[in-house]
Motif scaffolding. Structure first.
Motif, PDB file in Angstrom:
ATOM      1  N   ILE A 118       0.844  -1.204   0.000  1.00  0.00           N
ATOM      2  CA  ILE A 118       0.000   0.000   0.000  1.00  0.00           C
ATOM      3  C   ILE A 118       0.876   1.251   0.000  1.00  0.00           C
ATOM      4  O   ILE A 118       0.549   2.242  -0.661  1.00  0.00           O
ATOM      5  N   GLY A 119       1.996   1.212   0.687  1.00  0.00           N
ATOM      6  CA  GLY A 119       2.934   2.333   0.660  1.00  0.00           C
ATOM      7  C   GLY A 119       3.458   2.599  -0.739  1.00  0.00           C
ATOM      8  O   GLY A 119       3.546   3.745  -1.183  1.00  0.00           O
ATOM      9  N   ARG A 120       3.809   1.533  -1.460  1.00  0.00           N
ATOM     10  CA  ARG A 120       4.258   1.693  -2.848  1.00  0.00           C
ATOM     11  C   ARG A 120       3.135   2.271  -3.708  1.00  0.00           C
ATOM     12  O   ARG A 120       3.358   3.132  -4.558  1.00  0.00           O
ATOM     13  N   TYR A 121       1.912   1.789  -3.488  1.00  0.00           N
ATOM     14  CA  TYR A 121       0.782   2.309  -4.256  1.00  0.00           C
ATOM     15  C   TYR A 121       0.575   3.797  -3.984  1.00  0.00           C
ATOM     16  O   TYR A 121       0.331   4.577  -4.907  1.00  0.00           O
ATOM     17  N   LEU A 122       0.661   4.215  -2.729  1.00  0.00           N
ATOM     18  CA  LEU A 122       0.469   5.632  -2.400  1.00  0.00           C
ATOM     19  C   LEU A 122       1.554   6.502  -3.026  1.00  0.00           C
ATOM     20  O   LEU A 122       1.283   7.627  -3.452  1.00  0.00           O
ATOM     21  N   SER A 123       2.778   5.985  -3.117  1.00  0.00           N
ATOM     22  CA  SER A 123       3.842   6.726  -3.811  1.00  0.00           C
ATOM     23  C   SER A 123       3.499   6.873  -5.290  1.00  0.00           C
ATOM     24  O   SER A 123       3.674   7.943  -5.876  1.00  0.00           O
ATOM     25  N   PHE A 124       3.010   5.799  -5.896  1.00  0.00           N
ATOM     26  CA  PHE A 124       2.560   5.845  -7.287  1.00  0.00           C
ATOM     27  C   PHE A 124       1.396   6.823  -7.451  1.00  0.00           C
ATOM     28  O   PHE A 124       1.386   7.648  -8.361  1.00  0.00           O
ATOM     29  N   TYR A 125       0.414   6.731  -6.566  1.00  0.00           N
ATOM     30  CA  TYR A 125      -0.785   7.565  -6.622  1.00  0.00           C
ATOM     31  C   TYR A 125      -0.428   9.049  -6.578  1.00  0.00           C
ATOM     32  O   TYR A 125      -0.974   9.856  -7.327  1.00  0.00           O
ATOM     33  N   ASN A 126       0.501   9.415  -5.713  1.00  0.00           N
ATOM     34  CA  ASN A 126       0.869  10.822  -5.551  1.00  0.00           C
ATOM     35  C   ASN A 126       1.877  11.313  -6.575  1.00  0.00           C
ATOM     36  O   ASN A 126       1.853  12.489  -6.942  1.00  0.00           O
ATOM     37  N   GLY A 127       2.751  10.437  -7.050  1.00  0.00           N
ATOM     38  CA  GLY A 127       3.843  10.890  -7.890  1.00  0.00           C
ATOM     39  C   GLY A 127       3.747  10.588  -9.363  1.00  0.00           C
ATOM     40  O   GLY A 127       4.362  11.287 -10.172  1.00  0.00           O
ATOM     41  N   ARG A 128       2.991   9.559  -9.746  1.00  0.00           N
ATOM     42  CA  ARG A 128       2.991   9.171 -11.155  1.00  0.00           C
ATOM     43  C   ARG A 128       1.607   9.019 -11.778  1.00  0.00           C
ATOM     44  O   ARG A 128       1.484   9.002 -12.991  1.00  0.00           O
ATOM     45  N   ARG A 129       0.564   8.893 -10.978  1.00  0.00           N
ATOM     46  CA  ARG A 129      -0.783   8.651 -11.507  1.00  0.00           C
ATOM     47  C   ARG A 129      -1.479   9.982 -11.777  1.00  0.00           C
ATOM     48  O   ARG A 129      -1.778  10.740 -10.862  1.00  0.00           O
ATOM     49  N   PRO A 130      -1.766  10.301 -13.053  1.00  0.00           N
ATOM     50  CA  PRO A 130      -2.480  11.549 -13.350  1.00  0.00           C
ATOM     51  C   PRO A 130      -3.932  11.480 -12.879  1.00  0.00           C
ATOM     52  O   PRO A 130      -4.542  10.411 -12.880  1.00  0.00           O
ATOM     53  N   HIS A 131      -4.459  12.616 -12.466  1.00  0.00           N
ATOM     54  CA  HIS A 131      -5.824  12.694 -11.945  1.00  0.00           C
ATOM     55  C   HIS A 131      -6.636  13.648 -12.812  1.00  0.00           C
ATOM     56  O   HIS A 131      -6.207  14.783 -13.059  1.00  0.00           O
ATOM     57  N   SER A 132      -7.786  13.204 -13.246  1.00  0.00           N
ATOM     58  CA  SER A 132      -8.614  14.044 -14.115  1.00  0.00           C
ATOM     59  C   SER A 132      -9.067  15.316 -13.397  1.00  0.00           C
ATOM     60  O   SER A 132      -9.186  16.371 -14.010  1.00  0.00           O
ATOM     61  N   SER A 133      -9.306  15.231 -12.103  1.00  0.00           N
ATOM     62  CA  SER A 133      -9.748  16.416 -11.360  1.00  0.00           C
ATOM     63  C   SER A 133      -8.626  17.440 -11.176  1.00  0.00           C
ATOM     64  O   SER A 133      -8.879  18.569 -10.770  1.00  0.00           O
ATOM     65  N   LEU A 134      -7.386  17.050 -11.490  1.00  0.00           N
ATOM     66  CA  LEU A 134      -6.236  17.961 -11.380  1.00  0.00           C
ATOM     67  C   LEU A 134      -5.682  18.304 -12.760  1.00  0.00           C
ATOM     68  O   LEU A 134      -4.501  18.610 -12.896  1.00  0.00           O
ATOM     69  N   ALA A 135      -6.516  18.228 -13.766  1.00  0.00           N
ATOM     70  CA  ALA A 135      -6.123  18.545 -15.148  1.00  0.00           C
ATOM     71  C   ALA A 135      -4.977  17.648 -15.609  1.00  0.00           C
ATOM     72  O   ALA A 135      -4.000  18.108 -16.197  1.00  0.00           O
ATOM     73  N   ALA A 136      -5.090  16.352 -15.328  1.00  0.00           N
ATOM     74  CA  ALA A 136      -4.112  15.329 -15.722  1.00  0.00           C
ATOM     75  C   ALA A 136      -2.751  15.498 -15.053  1.00  0.00           C
ATOM     76  O   ALA A 136      -1.757  14.986 -15.533  1.00  0.00           O
ATOM     77  N   ARG A 137      -2.720  16.220 -13.948  1.00  0.00           N
ATOM     78  CA  ARG A 137      -1.481  16.332 -13.170  1.00  0.00           C
ATOM     79  C   ARG A 137      -1.541  15.341 -12.017  1.00  0.00           C
ATOM     80  O   ARG A 137      -2.596  14.835 -11.658  1.00  0.00           O
ATOM     81  N   THR A 138      -0.389  15.078 -11.429  1.00  0.00           N
ATOM     82  CA  THR A 138      -0.352  14.233 -10.234  1.00  0.00           C
ATOM     83  C   THR A 138      -0.593  15.118  -9.018  1.00  0.00           C
ATOM     84  O   THR A 138      -0.410  16.341  -9.089  1.00  0.00           O
ATOM     85  N   PRO A 139      -0.980  14.546  -7.882  1.00  0.00           N
ATOM     86  CA  PRO A 139      -1.128  15.358  -6.671  1.00  0.00           C
ATOM     87  C   PRO A 139       0.174  16.077  -6.295  1.00  0.00           C
ATOM     88  O   PRO A 139       0.143  17.221  -5.859  1.00  0.00           O
ATOM     89  N   ASP A 140       1.314  15.420  -6.471  1.00  0.00           N
ATOM     90  CA  ASP A 140       2.594  16.074  -6.186  1.00  0.00           C
ATOM     91  C   ASP A 140       2.783  17.310  -7.061  1.00  0.00           C
ATOM     92  O   ASP A 140       3.201  18.366  -6.587  1.00  0.00           O
ATOM     93  N   GLN A 141       2.483  17.193  -8.349  1.00  0.00           N
ATOM     94  CA  GLN A 141       2.625  18.337  -9.251  1.00  0.00           C
ATOM     95  C   GLN A 141       1.681  19.464  -8.843  1.00  0.00           C
ATOM     96  O   GLN A 141       2.077  20.629  -8.817  1.00  0.00           O
ATOM     97  N   ALA A 142       0.447  19.129  -8.538  1.00  0.00           N
ATOM     98  CA  ALA A 142      -0.530  20.150  -8.152  1.00  0.00           C
ATOM     99  C   ALA A 142      -0.089  20.875  -6.890  1.00  0.00           C
ATOM    100  O   ALA A 142      -0.262  22.090  -6.774  1.00  0.00           O
ATOM    101  N   TYR A 143       0.495  20.157  -5.958  1.00  0.00           N
ATOM    102  CA  TYR A 143       0.934  20.766  -4.699  1.00  0.00           C
ATOM    103  C   TYR A 143       2.217  21.573  -4.887  1.00  0.00           C
ATOM    104  O   TYR A 143       2.274  22.760  -4.554  1.00  0.00           O
TER     105      TYR A 143
END
Length: 66
Positions: A31-56
């Protein structure tokens, strides 16, 4: 609460339900690896295809060296 609910829905459907963990330590690591992926590499449609890390980090003020 909506943001947290979306996060845990993604964690459940994209990680937890797809794995058969051998124990708690294996689950925590996976789950830790998944959360790293989720925040750093997975684009989010609600963030205009950016990752949470990029948005922050893109919205932080630039620190000037003294």
């Amino acid at each position: 609460n909506v943001m947290v609910e979306r996060l845990w829905r993604s964690v459940k459907y994209e990680e937890v339900y797809l794995r058969a963990y051998g124990g708690v330590s294996e689950a925590r690591a996976s789950i830790g690896r998944y959360l790293s992926f989720y925040n750093g590499r997975r684009p989010h449609s609600s963030l205009a295809a950016r990752t949470p890390d990029q948005a922050y980090f893109d919205n932080l003020p630039v620190m000037m060296a003294a």
